[in-house]
Enzyme design. Structure first.
Site, PDB file in Angstrom:
ATOM      1  N   GLY A  12     -56.118 -14.959 -31.937  1.00  0.00           N
ATOM      2  CA  GLY A  12     -56.324 -13.756 -32.757  1.00  0.00           C
ATOM      3  C   GLY A  12     -56.651 -12.489 -31.998  1.00  0.00           C
ATOM      4  O   GLY A  12     -57.153 -11.529 -32.582  1.00  0.00           O
ATOM      5  N   ASN A  14     -54.539 -10.301 -30.843  1.00  0.00           N
ATOM      6  CA  ASN A  14     -53.705  -9.225 -31.401  1.00  0.00           C
ATOM      7  C   ASN A  14     -54.238  -8.782 -32.758  1.00  0.00           C
ATOM      8  O   ASN A  14     -54.270  -7.588 -33.055  1.00  0.00           O
ATOM      9  CB  ASN A  14     -52.244  -9.677 -31.520  1.00  0.00           C
ATOM     10  CG  ASN A  14     -51.521  -9.559 -30.199  1.00  0.00           C
ATOM     11  OD1 ASN A  14     -51.152  -8.459 -29.786  1.00  0.00           O
ATOM     12  ND2 ASN A  14     -51.340 -10.672 -29.515  1.00  0.00           N
ATOM     13  N   ASN A  92     -42.617  -9.516 -35.827  1.00  0.00           N
ATOM     14  CA  ASN A  92     -43.255 -10.496 -34.946  1.00  0.00           C
ATOM     15  C   ASN A  92     -43.375  -9.909 -33.544  1.00  0.00           C
ATOM     16  O   ASN A  92     -42.573  -9.065 -33.148  1.00  0.00           O
ATOM     17  CB  ASN A  92     -42.389 -11.764 -34.897  1.00  0.00           C
ATOM     18  CG  ASN A  92     -42.986 -12.838 -33.996  1.00  0.00           C
ATOM     19  OD1 ASN A  92     -44.185 -13.121 -34.044  1.00  0.00           O
ATOM     20  ND2 ASN A  92     -42.159 -13.446 -33.159  1.00  0.00           N
ATOM     21  N   HIS A  94     -43.521 -11.130 -29.490  1.00  0.00           N
ATOM     22  CA  HIS A  94     -43.234 -12.295 -28.656  1.00  0.00           C
ATOM     23  C   HIS A  94     -43.439 -11.920 -27.185  1.00  0.00           C
ATOM     24  O   HIS A  94     -42.968 -10.866 -26.745  1.00  0.00           O
ATOM     25  CB  HIS A  94     -41.797 -12.774 -28.886  1.00  0.00           C
ATOM     26  CG  HIS A  94     -41.491 -14.013 -28.117  1.00  0.00           C
ATOM     27  ND1 HIS A  94     -41.985 -15.247 -28.487  1.00  0.00           N
ATOM     28  CD2 HIS A  94     -40.793 -14.201 -26.976  1.00  0.00           C
ATOM     29  CE1 HIS A  94     -41.587 -16.145 -27.599  1.00  0.00           C
ATOM     30  NE2 HIS A  94     -40.863 -15.537 -26.672  1.00  0.00           N
TER      31      HIS A  94
END
Ligand code: GAR
Length: 171
Positions: A12, A14, A92, A94
């Site tokens: 967590g 981010n 998202n 990545h």
């Protein structure tokens, strides 16, 4: 006021960077976590963010009657089905320069590959893993003699820096 749902499964960091960035801004953040006991839940408690723990298989049932302006995947380690993705805009983050090193352990795989440059990509989510239109990408050099944990730290720093700003732009 805009409303976003951060979806996460693990640490967590981010999620926390996003919450900090939008503090005192007109954006409401909520968290959905699919893993009971994940560290991201402790962060939500500490930061005073409303959170929901929802099993992956119950995701559609849980989300179908709710409305968010943006769904933000931040270490959500499951592939979302089409009916969920049809509910709104999903993005998202990545930890590689896509399309290289899709899937799990991307930082480690880039490190072990001997390549000199890796990075971070933010993209819209499609049904396949780590595909979908690319919104932004940042490079990160793998310096000679760098330890894996140093590279991980550098990548996470880039993520924490870029993701909140991109979310703000999209909103
Ligand atoms: C981040 O590095 C993110 O890019 C990655 O998981 C980590 C979550 O860290 N996501 C993926 O690999 C998606 N395929 P965090 O829980 O500390 O934010």
């Amino acid at each position: 006021m805009k409303k976003i749902l951060v979806m996460a499964s693990g640490n967590g960091s981010n999620f926390e960077a996003i919450v900090e960035y939008f503090r005192n801004k007109d954006v409401l953040i909520e968290l959905l976590c699919n893993i009971e006991g994940a560290n991201v839940i402790s962060r939500a408690k500490r930061l005073g963010i409303k959170y929901f723990i929802v099993k992956f298989t119950d995701t559609y049932k849980f989300l179908k009657d709710k409305k968010y302006d943006l769904y933000v995947l931040a270490g959500y380690m499951r592939i979302l089905p089409r009916n969920v993705l049809a509910l709104g805009r999903f993005i998202n983050i990545h930890p590689s320069l896509l399309p290289e090193f899709r899937g799990l352990n991307a930082i480690k795989r880039a490190y072990n590959s001997g390549c000199k440059v890796t990075g971070v990509t933010v993209h819209y989510v499609e049904e396949e893993v780590d595909t979908g239109e690319i919104i932004a990408a940042r490079k990160c050099e793998i310096e000679q003699g760098m330890a894996l944990c140093e590279l991980e730290g550098k990548i996470h720093q880039i993520e924490h820096n870029m993701y909140p700003k991109i979310i703000e732009e999209i909103l």
